[in-house]
Design a protein around this motif. Structure first.
Motif, PDB file in Angstrom:
ATOM      1  N   SER A   1      -3.425   0.489  -3.410  1.00 50.32           N
ATOM      2  CA  SER A   1      -3.094  -0.679  -2.569  1.00 50.32           C
ATOM      3  C   SER A   1      -3.148  -1.901  -3.534  1.00 50.32           C
ATOM      4  O   SER A   1      -4.142  -1.681  -4.522  1.00 50.32           O
ATOM      5  CB  SER A   1      -3.772  -0.742  -1.175  1.00 50.32           C
ATOM      6  OG  SER A   1      -5.345  -0.897  -1.712  1.00 50.32           O
TER       7      SER A   1
ATOM      8  N   GLY B   1       4.932  10.921   2.303  1.00 48.31           N
ATOM      9  CA  GLY B   1       4.027   9.906   2.143  1.00 48.31           C
ATOM     10  C   GLY B   1       4.585   8.528   2.774  1.00 48.31           C
ATOM     11  O   GLY B   1       5.735   8.578   3.199  1.00 48.31           O
TER      12      GLY B   1
ATOM     13  N   GLU C   1       0.691   5.372   0.309  1.00 49.45           N
ATOM     14  CA  GLU C   1      -0.256   6.405   0.799  1.00 49.45           C
ATOM     15  C   GLU C   1       0.589   7.835   0.428  1.00 49.45           C
ATOM     16  O   GLU C   1       1.227   8.425   1.050  1.00 49.45           O
ATOM     17  CB  GLU C   1      -0.272   6.485   2.352  1.00 49.45           C
ATOM     18  CG  GLU C   1      -1.511   5.547   2.706  1.00 49.45           C
ATOM     19  CD  GLU C   1      -1.626   5.360   4.100  1.00 49.45           C
ATOM     20  OE1 GLU C   1      -2.271   4.491   4.714  1.00 49.45           O
ATOM     21  OE2 GLU C   1      -1.267   6.404   4.722  1.00 49.45           O
ATOM     22  N   ASP C   2      -0.246   8.691  -0.369  1.00 51.44           N
ATOM     23  CA  ASP C   2       0.033  10.243  -0.749  1.00 51.44           C
ATOM     24  C   ASP C   2       1.462  10.158  -0.987  1.00 51.44           C
ATOM     25  O   ASP C   2       2.361  11.041  -0.224  1.00 51.44           O
ATOM     26  CB  ASP C   2      -0.606  10.845   0.304  1.00 51.44           C
ATOM     27  CG  ASP C   2      -0.258  12.506   0.036  1.00 51.44           C
ATOM     28  OD1 ASP C   2      -0.383  12.655  -1.383  1.00 51.44           O
ATOM     29  OD2 ASP C   2       0.150  13.214   0.852  1.00 51.44           O
TER      30      ASP C   2
ATOM     31  N   ARG D   1       1.019  -1.053  -0.111  1.00 53.23           N
ATOM     32  CA  ARG D   1      -0.106  -0.159  -0.149  1.00 53.23           C
ATOM     33  C   ARG D   1       1.029   0.942  -0.045  1.00 53.23           C
ATOM     34  O   ARG D   1       1.781   1.163   0.659  1.00 53.23           O
ATOM     35  CB  ARG D   1      -0.849  -0.079   1.355  1.00 53.23           C
ATOM     36  CG  ARG D   1      -1.862   1.190   1.232  1.00 53.23           C
ATOM     37  CD  ARG D   1      -2.974   1.256   2.224  1.00 53.23           C
ATOM     38  NE  ARG D   1      -2.691   1.668   3.418  1.00 53.23           N
ATOM     39  CZ  ARG D   1      -2.309   1.222   4.748  1.00 53.23           C
ATOM     40  NH1 ARG D   1      -2.354  -0.104   4.783  1.00 53.23           N
ATOM     41  NH2 ARG D   1      -2.052   1.866   5.739  1.00 53.23           N
TER      42      ARG D   1
ATOM     43  N   SER E   1      -1.851   7.380  -3.970  1.00 48.67           N
ATOM     44  CA  SER E   1      -2.168   6.469  -3.109  1.00 48.67           C
ATOM     45  C   SER E   1      -2.787   5.326  -3.803  1.00 48.67           C
ATOM     46  O   SER E   1      -3.593   5.433  -4.833  1.00 48.67           O
ATOM     47  CB  SER E   1      -3.213   6.844  -2.141  1.00 48.67           C
ATOM     48  OG  SER E   1      -2.540   8.036  -1.417  1.00 48.67           O
TER      49      SER E   1
END
Lengths: 227, 221, 253
Positions: free
Chosen positions: C26, C59, C8-9, C6, C24
């Motif tokens: 996953s 991130g 994220e940002d 995953r 972002s």
């Protein structure tokens, strides 16, 4: 204990005064080497396989002789044949001869990088062999070899110190003399190092920037002519 | 025959002297190689500026000054700071320090010729930075620099002649002695030149054998 | 469904210019996640963040429930669980085919030579690299063979997910088939895969989810059917039209 640095100051001019001998020895032997290297390149370009092989063999033998041995051979050996050569001239001859072997190597490696189509196309526009060598091939080789030649000059500049062995009063010899007078080697050797370093460093900076410019568009490999 | 009798009469001393010349060349080459490898890794991979600058300065100083000066400095000037070296030690130290500077330039050129992606591939398998450098980058770089390193070994062998100035009884020192004793300068120095040429040639040949041993298709030409 | 990777940002800057701008996404277990997008859109950089070959400037990156971007975590520990196959194969030039595959097993997993050899052999067999090539050096192999060895090298480490960075882009057209075939087999075997590719045919037939990335941004994400055949965004549509044209395939809309 090292002598004080103040004690060394009065001697500086002796070392600096010998700089011109160092420079003239290196320049003259470089010039002699250039003539020899150029002549060998010419011979190799225009003669058959057998003569080229002889030239290559000669160059290999020369490159295998230490400069120190060469200087002794000329200065102490040749008198046996009735040839008594003054020290400075002996040094120029010895260094020039060996440098000729190295410079011919530089030229040869670069001759291969000048593409054969250059030779073909100069023949195609009606130049003869000599004309294409003179006007097309050699100018290109020379242009490409400038950085390696500058590098070769710095090698010669440093090698002038070996002429100490036959008593040429160049810069290194004089710094040893000063050291003997002072009973201390530290300051004279550090000082003379700085002089060599200043010259070599500026020359190699020039060589590097030239190298970057010249190699552009030619696709010459990274380390041709490394010393 | 020209000088042959000199060779016959003095072959034992000359052989021993040759041993010294080779010892200086091989020992300083090997020590120089280790120093150069370390220097190259620092120069290319250290994350800190100071060690990189120090190594760079070291290389510039040793490449920018004559071997003669370096040798004289180490033999004649170092006692003033309490270091006393024998002629053999001083020669090996001086040549090794000098050679390290040159060898690090060759290794650096070799390293620059290794594609960066090789390092990335090693990293991607989970190797540490050091393992990636030592087991992937260095072995490839080393092969690329072998021809230059071979030249360096022969150059050291020739340069070992100046160790005679710090009274090491190597080839040149002994030849000079024989020449002065017999007044046959020309023949002795011709024979000497021949010895250097032949042994240098054999050294180069031996080194090329090493090159062949580690040859990898597609890496060297 | 459990998440394997995953991000994220995540952001990445080169020379002050952002090449990845807050993406972002996953990837779930057993999924074949395909990433498409124009050259220079930041796809490769983003892929390299998933195993931290490239560290994001901002991130977070997770492998299962471990945050790789956390200062206390050494990403090297997790790289062996995330295989990657590069566009230019990047086989170790000084090692034979067999040694290339054994290398990580011995150096990273600390396996004995014998065991590593066994494992390497079966990995090579699974990508159909025959015995006759095992002692060759990379330069003696075709591009397709090299890429299959590279897949074997990653597979031998028994990764939990495989990343592919345009694995067929450097290959001659007639060699892409053999590599894609091996990848399809991997997919059938249930391997979790993240594939950056220009092969839309592969994306359509093998992908379980597709993301379109442009100028460092995630433009659109969905099933192959949604993204490839009825894109919602104009940028996706424009890109696909160009691609279909390039491959001489008529769009279905």
């Amino acid at each position: 204990m090292p002598a004080s640095i103040q004690a060394f100051f009065p001697y500086i001019h002796i070392i600096i005064g010998a700089l011109w001998i160092t420079l003239s020895l290196s320049v003259l032997s470089f010039a002699l080497g250039f003539l020899i290297g150029g002549a060998l390149l010419f011979v190799r370009t225009f003669s058959g396989k057998r003569i080229s092989a002889i030239v290559d063999g000669l160059v290999d033998v020369l490159r295998g002789i230490p400069l120190l041995v060469m200087l002794f051979l000329i200065f102490y050996g040749l008198p046996a044949l009735g040839l008594q050569i003054p020290k400075f001239l002996a040094a120029v001859l010895g260094m020039g001869l060996l440098s000729g072997a190295y410079q011919s190597q530089i030229f040869r490696s670069l001759l291969q990088s000048v593409s054969s189509s250059q030779y073909e196309s100069s023949l195609a526009i009606g130049l003869d062999k000599w004309g294409s060598f003179r006007y097309v091939i050699f100018p290109q080789v020379l242009r490409l070899s400038i950085p390696a030649l500058i590098n070769e000059y710095t090698v010669l500049l440093k090698d002038t110190s070996v002429a100490y062995a036959i008593g040429v009063t160049e810069m290194f010899t004089q710094s040893v003399h000063v050291a003997q007078a002072l009973l201390s080697f530290t300051y004279p050797l550090v000082f003379v190092s700085l002089v060599y370093l200043a010259i070599c460093f500026s020359l190699s900076s020039i060589a590097n920037s030239l190298y970057r410019k010249l190699s552009y568009g030619y696709g010459v490999q990274e380390y041709i002519g490394g010393g | 025959m020209l000088g042959l009798d000199i060779l016959m009469e003095n072959w034992e001393v000359l052989l021993k002297a040759l041993g010294y010349s080779l010892l200086v060349a091989v020992a300083s080459f090997s020590i120089g190689f280790l120093l150069a490898s370390a220097a190259t890794v620092v120069r290319l991979f250290s994350s800190f500026r100071l060690p990189r600058w120090l190594v760079r300065g070291y290389v510039e100083v040793f490449r920018g000054t004559p071997m003669m000066v370096q040798l004289f400095f180490i033999y004649y000037a170092s006692p003033s700071i309490g270091i006393n070296l024998s002629p053999l030690q001083a020669s090996i130290v001086a040549f090794a320090l000098n050679s390290a500077a040159y060898q690090s330039e060759y290794l650096r050129a070799g390293m620059m010729s290794v594609p960066k992606t090789q390092y990335e591939a090693a990293e991607s398998l989970g190797l540490t930075k050091w393992a990636s450098i030592s087991s992937v980058m260095l072995p490839i770089a080393l092969r690329a620099s072998l021809p230059s390193l071979g030249n360096e070994l022969v150059a050291l062998f020739k340069y070992s002649s100046i160790a005679s100035f710090v009274t090491l009884p190597e080839l040149f020192y002994v030849a000079r002695y024989i020449a002065a004793g017999s007044f046959r300068y020309l023949e002795m120095y011709l024979v000497l030149a021949l010895i250097y040429v032949v042994v240098g040639f054999l050294l180069a040949k031996a080194f090329r054998r090493v090159e062949k041993l580690v040859f990898v298709p597609g890496l060297m030409h | 469904m459990s998440q394997v990777i995953r991000i994220e940002d995540v952001w990445k800057y080169y020379d002050g210019r952002a090449v990845v701008k807050g993406i972002s996404l996953s990837v779930n277990k057993n999924e074949r996640f395909v990433i498409i997008g124009p050259s220079g859109s930041g796809k490769s950089t983003m892929l390299r963040m998933m195993n931290m070959l490239v560290r994001p400037d901002k991130g977070r990156v997770f492998f299962k429930d471990v945050e790789l971007t956390s200062p206390g975590v050494n990403p090297i520990e997790y790289r062996k669980k995330i295989g990657i196959v590069f566009q230019h194969y990047n086989l170790f030039l000084h090692m034979t085919v067999l040694k290339n595959v054994m290398f990580g097993l011995v150096k990273v997993k600390g396996m004995s030579q014998e065991l590593a050899k066994k494992r390497a052999m079966s990995a090579l067999e699974s990508v159909r690299i025959g015995k006759n090539l095992w002692d060759k050096y990379p330069s003696q192999l075709s591009g397709g063979e090299q890429q299959r060895v590279a897949i074997a090298r990653a597979l031998a480490m028994e990764p939990e997910v495989m990343l592919f960075d345009e694995p067929t882009s450097a290959l001659d057209p007639e060699l892409t088939g053999e590599v894609l075939e091996v990848m399809k087999e991997l997919a059938r075997g249930g391997m979790t895969m993240v594939v950056v590719t220009h092969e839309l045919g592969f994306a359509a037939s093998v992908g379980s989810r597709i993301a379109f990335i442009d100028s460092g941004e995630l433009v659109e994400e969905g099933t192959p059917k949604e993204v490839l055949f009825s894109p919602k965004k104009e940028r996706t549509r424009a890109f696909l039209e160009k691609m279909w044209e390039l491959y001489k395939i008529e769009p279905e809309w």
